[in-house]
Design a protein around this motif. Structure first.
Motif, PDB file in Angstrom:
ATOM      1  N   VAL A 291      98.397 -38.653   6.272  1.00  0.00           N
ATOM      2  CA  VAL A 291      98.703 -39.352   7.525  1.00  0.00           C
ATOM      3  C   VAL A 291     100.208 -39.493   7.690  1.00  0.00           C
ATOM      4  N   GLY A 292     100.907 -39.873   6.620  1.00  0.00           N
ATOM      5  CA  GLY A 292     102.353 -40.003   6.692  1.00  0.00           C
ATOM      6  C   GLY A 292     103.027 -38.698   7.049  1.00  0.00           C
ATOM      7  N   TYR A 293     102.539 -37.624   6.465  1.00  0.00           N
ATOM      8  CA  TYR A 293     103.113 -36.314   6.749  1.00  0.00           C
ATOM      9  C   TYR A 293     102.865 -35.922   8.203  1.00  0.00           C
ATOM     10  N   ALA A 294     101.658 -36.187   8.688  1.00  0.00           N
ATOM     11  CA  ALA A 294     101.338 -35.881  10.080  1.00  0.00           C
ATOM     12  C   ALA A 294     102.219 -36.681  11.036  1.00  0.00           C
ATOM     13  N   LEU A 295     102.449 -37.972  10.738  1.00  0.00           N
ATOM     14  CA  LEU A 295     103.322 -38.789  11.570  1.00  0.00           C
ATOM     15  C   LEU A 295     104.751 -38.256  11.562  1.00  0.00           C
ATOM     16  N   GLY A 296     105.209 -37.829  10.395  1.00  0.00           N
ATOM     17  CA  GLY A 296     106.547 -37.261  10.301  1.00  0.00           C
ATOM     18  C   GLY A 296     106.668 -35.986  11.106  1.00  0.00           C
ATOM     19  N   LEU A 297     105.618 -35.195  11.100  1.00  0.00           N
ATOM     20  CA  LEU A 297     105.633 -33.936  11.835  1.00  0.00           C
ATOM     21  C   LEU A 297     105.745 -34.147  13.340  1.00  0.00           C
ATOM     22  N   ILE A 298     105.061 -35.153  13.860  1.00  0.00           N
ATOM     23  CA  ILE A 298     105.085 -35.367  15.303  1.00  0.00           C
ATOM     24  C   ILE A 298     106.267 -36.219  15.729  1.00  0.00           C
ATOM     25  N   LEU A 299     106.730 -37.140  14.864  1.00  0.00           N
ATOM     26  CA  LEU A 299     107.798 -38.058  15.255  1.00  0.00           C
ATOM     27  C   LEU A 299     109.188 -37.604  14.830  1.00  0.00           C
ATOM     28  N   ILE A 300     109.277 -36.866  13.726  1.00  0.00           N
ATOM     29  CA  ILE A 300     110.589 -36.507  13.169  1.00  0.00           C
ATOM     30  C   ILE A 300     110.911 -35.035  13.337  1.00  0.00           C
ATOM     31  N   LEU A 301     109.947 -34.162  13.085  1.00  0.00           N
ATOM     32  CA  LEU A 301     110.237 -32.726  13.100  1.00  0.00           C
ATOM     33  C   LEU A 301     110.827 -32.229  14.418  1.00  0.00           C
ATOM     34  N   PRO A 302     110.390 -32.727  15.591  1.00  0.00           N
ATOM     35  CA  PRO A 302     111.005 -32.237  16.834  1.00  0.00           C
ATOM     36  C   PRO A 302     112.509 -32.487  16.916  1.00  0.00           C
ATOM     37  N   LEU A 303     113.017 -33.422  16.100  1.00  0.00           N
ATOM     38  CA  LEU A 303     114.448 -33.696  16.115  1.00  0.00           C
ATOM     39  C   LEU A 303     115.269 -32.484  15.681  1.00  0.00           C
ATOM     40  N   GLY A 304     114.609 -31.504  15.051  1.00  0.00           N
ATOM     41  CA  GLY A 304     115.312 -30.279  14.696  1.00  0.00           C
ATOM     42  C   GLY A 304     115.780 -29.506  15.906  1.00  0.00           C
ATOM     43  N   ASP A 305     115.205 -29.795  17.083  1.00  0.00           N
ATOM     44  CA  ASP A 305     115.658 -29.179  18.328  1.00  0.00           C
ATOM     45  C   ASP A 305     116.695 -30.046  19.039  1.00  0.00           C
ATOM     46  N   LEU A 306     117.120 -31.148  18.393  1.00  0.00           N
ATOM     47  CA  LEU A 306     118.072 -32.067  19.003  1.00  0.00           C
ATOM     48  C   LEU A 306     119.296 -32.307  18.127  1.00  0.00           C
ATOM     49  N   PHE A 307     119.086 -32.430  16.809  1.00  0.00           N
ATOM     50  CA  PHE A 307     120.178 -32.717  15.887  1.00  0.00           C
ATOM     51  C   PHE A 307     120.658 -31.461  15.171  1.00  0.00           C
ATOM     52  N   GLU A 308     121.840 -31.553  14.606  1.00  0.00           N
ATOM     53  CA  GLU A 308     122.325 -30.495  13.716  1.00  0.00           C
ATOM     54  C   GLU A 308     121.402 -30.465  12.499  1.00  0.00           C
ATOM     55  N   ARG A 309     120.825 -29.319  12.222  1.00  0.00           N
ATOM     56  CA  ARG A 309     119.661 -29.265  11.333  1.00  0.00           C
ATOM     57  C   ARG A 309     119.994 -29.454   9.854  1.00  0.00           C
ATOM     58  N   ARG A 310     121.176 -29.060   9.443  1.00  0.00           N
ATOM     59  CA  ARG A 310     121.510 -29.285   8.037  1.00  0.00           C
ATOM     60  C   ARG A 310     121.579 -30.778   7.750  1.00  0.00           C
ATOM     61  N   ARG A 311     122.236 -31.531   8.617  1.00  0.00           N
ATOM     62  CA  ARG A 311     122.333 -32.983   8.429  1.00  0.00           C
ATOM     63  C   ARG A 311     120.951 -33.632   8.454  1.00  0.00           C
ATOM     64  N   LEU A 312     120.103 -33.169   9.349  1.00  0.00           N
ATOM     65  CA  LEU A 312     118.752 -33.726   9.432  1.00  0.00           C
ATOM     66  C   LEU A 312     117.984 -33.468   8.143  1.00  0.00           C
ATOM     67  N   ALA A 313     118.036 -32.233   7.643  1.00  0.00           N
ATOM     68  CA  ALA A 313     117.307 -31.886   6.425  1.00  0.00           C
ATOM     69  C   ALA A 313     117.801 -32.696   5.232  1.00  0.00           C
ATOM     70  N   ILE A 314     119.123 -32.809   5.065  1.00  0.00           N
ATOM     71  CA  ILE A 314     119.672 -33.543   3.923  1.00  0.00           C
ATOM     72  C   ILE A 314     119.356 -35.031   4.031  1.00  0.00           C
ATOM     73  N   GLY A 315     119.447 -35.589   5.244  1.00  0.00           N
ATOM     74  CA  GLY A 315     119.104 -36.992   5.424  1.00  0.00           C
ATOM     75  C   GLY A 315     117.659 -37.290   5.059  1.00  0.00           C
ATOM     76  N   LEU A 316     116.756 -36.396   5.448  1.00  0.00           N
ATOM     77  CA  LEU A 316     115.335 -36.598   5.135  1.00  0.00           C
ATOM     78  C   LEU A 316     115.065 -36.441   3.645  1.00  0.00           C
ATOM     79  N   LEU A 317     115.729 -35.492   3.002  1.00  0.00           N
ATOM     80  CA  LEU A 317     115.551 -35.345   1.556  1.00  0.00           C
ATOM     81  C   LEU A 317     116.015 -36.588   0.812  1.00  0.00           C
ATOM     82  N   THR A 318     117.119 -37.165   1.238  1.00  0.00           N
ATOM     83  CA  THR A 318     117.616 -38.389   0.611  1.00  0.00           C
ATOM     84  C   THR A 318     116.629 -39.539   0.794  1.00  0.00           C
ATOM     85  N   ALA A 319     116.079 -39.655   1.994  1.00  0.00           N
ATOM     86  CA  ALA A 319     115.090 -40.698   2.259  1.00  0.00           C
ATOM     87  C   ALA A 319     113.823 -40.478   1.437  1.00  0.00           C
TER      88      ALA A 319
END
Length: 419
Positions: free
Chosen positions: A74-102
């Motif tokens: 469920v958590g993964y599904a929520l992340g996919l719908i709520l967070i993953l689309p941000l890859g079309d909005l944010f600079e993707r390297r920063r997004l990926a590193i921020g999520l890995l840290t979290a």
């Protein structure tokens, strides 16, 4: 710091080099991305062979312990719908590193859980952040030439799949040495290490100014209405993962029960059976590059259903259980890889949103399969779970057959990757 890390770039920035004429992703970087995806999702699977042990220490019922698997899905599904689309909005390297840290931070919190409620919350939040893996998959695809897309998807997904499989195998051994909490702490340290390496190696991948966040989410959900092929593939993926997760949720209780009586480390090692499925993924990707996507999908869904005959007999026979699980894993990963190759070809300019829509449906199906397996196990044991898994897999095959029938009748847009 976190705000700066994820600040969207509102001024137009240069797009990455064209995959047709620019440099492709190097082998070394591709392998690093593959390893990162595996470590990111490992925290969602380390608890599976430890459910009996965790239930005993935290005094949880079998159904509650089984919900740990559901919480991860469920958590993964929520992340996919709520967070993953941000890859079309944010600079993707920063997004990926921020999520890995979290992800690493949430794993540390889960490892310190004093009770079942905190364990479930930590599992859900870890899974929410671990969609870093799905940010990295289209990242690699964006750097690849179209004719190499299948190989690149296959390589990165192999790392992701091995992460889940090896997490199951290694967590059992680590738990016997230092307790189940140690597993989470070690994985957190590894995720932080790979995040640092990616920060040094990943190229910047800018996205031009796009819609605001609410509009971004709305456009992601709207894809289901606009893309018939996405709907077909999302349904096939959801049913196939539901069948797959039904096995991996219930098999822990089977192997830990009186019929088998295996230790945590032995149960974890059983997860290595799935390595065959991960190793089959690059092969499925190469078949997709040769135009055999539909052949892979049809054969995969058929084998997925048939494998449950052997799995059902595995309630009393390790040999049948091993053979059926092996077939199930190869079939599931082949179905997933072929579906990804289809949906990634649909709308390259919004690939993160397409990936978000598909993978959300995929993991909602997985969460449903896990939850159903826990309930069916308590009510009808291994036979009931086997019937459930077979029904779900058969439904996936029938949905694939309907998709092909609709294509031949001209009721949807042609599949650009159809065999």
């Amino acid at each position: 710091m976190a705000h700066a890390l994820l600040r969207p770039r509102r001024t137009p920035a240069a797009d990455p080099p064209s995959p047709h004429t620019g440099p492709t992703v190097s082998t070394g970087l591709l392998l690093l991305i593959s390893a990162a995806t595996g470590l990111a999702v490992a925290g969602n699977y380390v608890a599976q062979p430890l459910l009996d042990l965790i239930a005993g220490e935290l005094q949880l019922s079998t159904v509650t312990a089984g919900l740990v698997v559901t919480a991860a899905q469920v958590g993964y599904a929520l992340g996919l719908i709520l967070i993953l689309p941000l890859g079309d909005l944010f600079e993707r390297r920063r997004l990926a590193i921020g999520l890995l840290t979290a992800t690493a931070a949430c794993m540390l919190a889960t490892g310190a859980a004093p009770n079942g409620a905190v364990l479930l919350a930590g599992t859900l939040l870890t899974a929410l952040a671990s969609v870093a893996a799905q940010v990295l998959v289209p990242f690699a695809v964006a750097l690849a030439r179209p004719e190499h897309r299948g190989r690149v998807v296959g390589t990165v997904m192999t790392g992701l799949l091995l992460g889940g499989l090896l997490a199951r195998a290694i967590s059992g051994a680590l738990a016997e040495l230092g307790g189940w909490r140690t597993v989470y702490w070690i994985d957190a340290a590894l995720v932080l290490a790979v995040a640092l390496l990616l920060w040094r190696r990943l190229p910047r991948l800018h996205t031009r100014a796009g819609p605001g966040y609410p509009a971004l989410l709305a456009s992601t959900l709207a894809l289901f209405g606009r893309e018939p092929l996405l709907r077909w593939r999302a349904g096939i993926g959801a049913l196939s993962l539901a069948s797959f997760n039904a096995l991996w949720t219930a098999v822990v209780f089977l192997l830990a029960g009186p019929g088998y009586g295996w230790s945590e480390s032995a149960i974890g090692l059983f997860g290595l059976v799935g390595v065959a499925g991960a190793l089959a993924t690059p092969f499925a990707g190469r078949l997709a590059d040769r135009g055999l996507v539909q052949t892979v999908s049809g054969a995969g869904t058929a084998v997925l259903a048939l494998s449950w005959i052997a799995i059902g007999a595995g309630g009393e026979s390790p040999a049948w259980l091993l053979g059926g699980t092996l077939a199930l894993n190869i079939a599931q990963q082949s179905v997933l890889n072929s579906s990804q190759n289809v949906v990634y070809a649909l709308r390259p300019e919004i690939r993160n949103r397409v990936n978000s829509a598909f993978m959300t449906a995929f993991f909602v199906g997985g969460a449903t399969g896990s939850a159903l397996a826990s309930v069916v196990w308590a009510a009808a044991g291994w036979t009931g779970v086997s019937v459930l898994g077979c029904m779900l897999a058969t439904a996936a095959f029938l949905l694939w057959a309907l998709e092909r029938s609709a294509a031949r009748a001209g009721r949807r847009s042609p599949d650009p990757t159809a065999a």
